[in-house]
Design a protein around this motif. Sequence first.
Motif, PDB file in Angstrom:
ATOM      1  N   ARG A 123     -32.028  24.964  16.196  1.00 44.17           N
ATOM      2  CA  ARG A 123     -32.321  23.655  16.798  1.00 44.17           C
ATOM      3  C   ARG A 123     -33.294  22.846  15.958  1.00 44.17           C
ATOM      4  N   GLU A 124     -34.226  23.551  15.304  1.00 44.29           N
ATOM      5  CA  GLU A 124     -35.243  22.830  14.533  1.00 44.29           C
ATOM      6  C   GLU A 124     -34.799  22.510  13.111  1.00 44.29           C
ATOM      7  N   ASN A 125     -33.656  23.037  12.715  1.00 46.28           N
ATOM      8  CA  ASN A 125     -33.201  22.823  11.347  1.00 46.28           C
ATOM      9  C   ASN A 125     -32.507  21.465  11.216  1.00 46.28           C
ATOM     10  N   PRO A 126     -32.849  20.690  10.166  1.00 45.07           N
ATOM     11  CA  PRO A 126     -32.274  19.349  10.063  1.00 45.07           C
ATOM     12  C   PRO A 126     -30.754  19.349   9.914  1.00 45.07           C
ATOM     13  N   VAL A 127     -30.187  20.355   9.245  1.00 46.70           N
ATOM     14  CA  VAL A 127     -28.735  20.369   9.072  1.00 46.70           C
ATOM     15  C   VAL A 127     -28.037  20.951  10.299  1.00 46.70           C
ATOM     16  N   ALA A 128     -28.441  22.173  10.683  1.00 45.32           N
ATOM     17  CA  ALA A 128     -27.758  22.839  11.800  1.00 45.32           C
ATOM     18  C   ALA A 128     -28.115  22.204  13.141  1.00 45.32           C
ATOM     19  N   GLY A 129     -29.343  21.700  13.244  1.00 44.78           N
ATOM     20  CA  GLY A 129     -29.787  21.158  14.525  1.00 44.78           C
ATOM     21  C   GLY A 129     -29.494  19.677  14.695  1.00 44.78           C
ATOM     22  N   GLU A 130     -29.371  18.944  13.570  1.00 53.49           N
ATOM     23  CA  GLU A 130     -29.145  17.502  13.682  1.00 53.49           C
ATOM     24  C   GLU A 130     -27.906  17.019  12.933  1.00 53.49           C
ATOM     25  N   GLY A 131     -27.874  17.282  11.618  1.00 60.41           N
ATOM     26  CA  GLY A 131     -26.815  16.724  10.775  1.00 60.41           C
ATOM     27  C   GLY A 131     -25.418  17.136  11.226  1.00 60.41           C
ATOM     28  N   LEU A 132     -25.194  18.440  11.344  1.00 60.89           N
ATOM     29  CA  LEU A 132     -23.854  18.914  11.711  1.00 60.89           C
ATOM     30  C   LEU A 132     -23.442  18.492  13.119  1.00 60.89           C
ATOM     31  N   PRO A 133     -24.329  18.642  14.124  1.00 58.73           N
ATOM     32  CA  PRO A 133     -23.923  18.180  15.451  1.00 58.73           C
ATOM     33  C   PRO A 133     -23.645  16.674  15.468  1.00 58.73           C
ATOM     34  N   ALA A 134     -24.455  15.901  14.751  1.00 59.49           N
ATOM     35  CA  ALA A 134     -24.288  14.446  14.819  1.00 59.49           C
ATOM     36  C   ALA A 134     -23.048  13.972  14.078  1.00 59.49           C
ATOM     37  N   TYR A 135     -22.789  14.525  12.910  1.00 54.16           N
ATOM     38  CA  TYR A 135     -21.716  13.960  12.079  1.00 54.16           C
ATOM     39  C   TYR A 135     -20.564  14.895  11.803  1.00 54.16           C
ATOM     40  N   GLY A 136     -20.725  16.171  12.095  1.00 50.57           N
ATOM     41  CA  GLY A 136     -19.691  17.106  11.681  1.00 50.57           C
ATOM     42  C   GLY A 136     -19.727  17.258  10.171  1.00 50.57           C
ATOM     43  N   THR A 137     -18.734  17.952   9.651  1.00 47.12           N
ATOM     44  CA  THR A 137     -18.746  18.251   8.219  1.00 47.12           C
ATOM     45  C   THR A 137     -18.363  17.043   7.360  1.00 47.12           C
ATOM     46  N   ALA A 138     -17.648  16.092   7.971  1.00 48.93           N
ATOM     47  CA  ALA A 138     -17.086  14.983   7.193  1.00 48.93           C
ATOM     48  C   ALA A 138     -18.143  14.084   6.582  1.00 48.93           C
ATOM     49  N   VAL A 139     -19.374  14.210   7.045  1.00 46.25           N
ATOM     50  CA  VAL A 139     -20.447  13.397   6.499  1.00 46.25           C
ATOM     51  C   VAL A 139     -20.697  13.747   5.029  1.00 46.25           C
ATOM     52  N   LEU A 140     -20.149  14.873   4.575  1.00 43.87           N
ATOM     53  CA  LEU A 140     -20.315  15.233   3.166  1.00 43.87           C
ATOM     54  C   LEU A 140     -19.564  14.313   2.209  1.00 43.87           C
ATOM     55  N   VAL A 141     -18.539  13.623   2.713  1.00 42.51           N
ATOM     56  CA  VAL A 141     -17.709  12.804   1.818  1.00 42.51           C
ATOM     57  C   VAL A 141     -18.568  11.882   0.959  1.00 42.51           C
ATOM     58  N   ASN A 142     -19.411  11.106   1.593  1.00 45.48           N
ATOM     59  CA  ASN A 142     -20.181  10.119   0.830  1.00 45.48           C
ATOM     60  C   ASN A 142     -21.180  10.760  -0.123  1.00 45.48           C
ATOM     61  N   ILE A 143     -21.759  11.858   0.294  1.00 46.77           N
ATOM     62  CA  ILE A 143     -22.761  12.425  -0.607  1.00 46.77           C
ATOM     63  C   ILE A 143     -22.117  13.119  -1.809  1.00 46.77           C
ATOM     64  N   ILE A 144     -21.044  13.857  -1.580  1.00 49.81           N
ATOM     65  CA  ILE A 144     -20.399  14.527  -2.716  1.00 49.81           C
ATOM     66  C   ILE A 144     -19.778  13.474  -3.648  1.00 49.81           C
ATOM     67  N   ASN A 145     -19.232  12.431  -3.045  1.00 51.27           N
ATOM     68  CA  ASN A 145     -18.740  11.325  -3.874  1.00 51.27           C
ATOM     69  C   ASN A 145     -19.901  10.632  -4.587  1.00 51.27           C
TER      70      ASN A 145
END
Lengths: 89, 601
Positions: free
Chosen positions: B227-249
């Motif tokens: 819950r306290e982790n920025p990726v597992a607790g916030e990033g993934l729940p909020a955006y799912g995995t697809a949020v990686l598109v913009n960063i990897i691009n």
Amino acid sequence: MTTVRYFGHFRDLTKLREEEVPGGKTVRGLLEVLEERYGDAFSPAEKPVPVSGRLILLVNGRHIQHLDGLDTSLENDDILSVFPLIGGG
Amino acid sequence: MNFGKILRVDLSSGKIKTEEVDKSFLRSYIGGRGYASRLLYEELPAKTDPLAPENILIFSAGPLSGTSAPTGGRYMVVTKGPLTGYIASSNSGGVWGAELARTGYFLVVLTGKAARPSYLWIKDEKVELRDASEFWGLDTHAATDALVDAVGDPAAKVACIGPAGEKLAKVACIINDKHRAPGRSGVGAVMGSKNLKAVVVKGSGKVPVADEEAFKSARDEALKKIRENPVAGEGLPAYGTAVLVNIINGVGSYPYRNWQFAQMENADAQSGETLAKTYLTSKRGCFSCPIQCGRVTSVGEKSGEGPEYESIWALGASTGVEDLKHITEANYLCNELGIDTITAGSTVAAAMELYEKGFIGKDELEGGPELRFGSGEALLYWIEKMGKAEGFGKKLAEGSYRLAESYGHPEFSMSVKKQEMPAYDARGIQGIGLNYATSNRGGCHVRGYTISPEIVGLPEKIDPWATEGKAQWTKTFQDLTAAIDSSGMCLFTSFALGPEDYANLLSARTGFDYTVDEVLACGERIWNLERLFNLREGLDPESEDTLPKRLLEEPIPEGPAKGKVSRLKEMLPEYYNLRGWDAKGIPTGKKLEDLGLKGLK
Ligand code: SF4
């Protein structure tokens, strides 16, 4: 002028995808401008949560940690991309 | 401690028997991926044809599957993979794995070939092999609904194949709970070759825990960290995995048009941010998961789950298709037909390059849409043909390597050990390239996800362009992942959890008292065992622990990582050395002895 691109919830926060921001000579300076405009989320302060624990910052596609960190200088036409800390796979 | 039983079904004779698990194997291989790999190694004769009745197909829960450990609902499918010819080891979420664990069976070992289409119905300890003739030919969604009806229990969970698996397509996956997949290496074709349409499970038991108190405290601790982790607790729940598109691009490592390029101008059109504003309807998670990274979407009349990041990339960027609508529809189609999205998209992309370069002739397409990069129409049409193995789709159903090789140009297949690589360019992200080259199941990101340190910066930020230190990161991630996959938990927890958390949960569940070192040693043992399996099957490390020529020789033409190639050769010797393998990539006697693997045949 630096082009700042926003991703994730920073788009909701700023209501923008991209804007030109004058006045930041370094990443830190630019974050200060953004903090002023949009609040704490952009704070360059390392406390309570370090910047690297909140933001992924790319200058022209390169993570600032592999440049000069928050002291990375910004030239005209540079692009700063601001992502929340995200992952997946 | 009750660990559940092993269920063995010989599909040829219909004979069903059960046996106890071997506790010493359980301790040294944890469960799931590890236990199943050990069993496969011991029982499968070398050089067995993956689609012959003699191949062994194993569904395996981990000790934490079905418990209240966060994400404790995962399971593995382990077999010899028809796509690669090496070990197949596919992980999946949803609820099926937890349900299996609750039947009291921990491992389902399937051999032989049923005389007619069949399905296995496991209701607690009761097991029946039933006729599936009326379900043969159905897509995975229709089959799931029909099978739930047929067993008369609305709470039953289904893992099944679609038309692709029935046709023995090497791109075929298994689909459980309609939207989740043990996806890779062609495991669906193995199921099809056994005439097995589905395994349907319903369990009403409770998975026991050796030390309730310790389990609760380990679970609470892990939950807190997640819950306290920025990726597992916030990033993934909020955006799912697809949020990686913009960063990897953004870092210039988003392979585009069959890896000819590494940046896509309008990637934002297919990003998680765009998905959230267009087709996303809600979020969903697997069993007992606090992260809830799954995305429920709808397009027109249809709805489903996904696309996830890797699928968006494979079906979209790799084929040059921008429009998220086409990508989402293609993703639904893959799930319904039962094909792996990464392999499917990459195979269409390879076909597009072969077509545009004049190797595939227009006449071969029999009037179907031209295989042009960027054509959503071609993507949807040819995915369907691939999934049904019809016409030219039969060639596509073999995967990109066999397709490209049949035209004399295997170099257009962006694969390792014949399995297509996923969505990160190994020229701009060096560590992931070492991982692709050494992954025991061929091109894959989830054997050792070095993207976490190289891009996200977890547990610390390392330079994606550097090669120094990548061998150690790769080895550590590979070993830890093998342990996590064996535990029954989801790899995504590793953004937040460390080996001590898994050790605590596993110890409380099993009573074995795992230390951190032991958990990592189990992972290393599993890794080496998989390697031994592949070597026995004829793996030639020199020519196969490598990357496609394009990544080694053609520099990235544009963007932030312009000019980069993979410097695999700088990393591989160090990796072999750290692994305790000789210079040829063969585990040394000393290493095998240390890991308790000496004397295996
Ligand atoms: S993190 Fe995502 S994939 Fe993993 S168990 Fe949770 S919902 Fe499933």
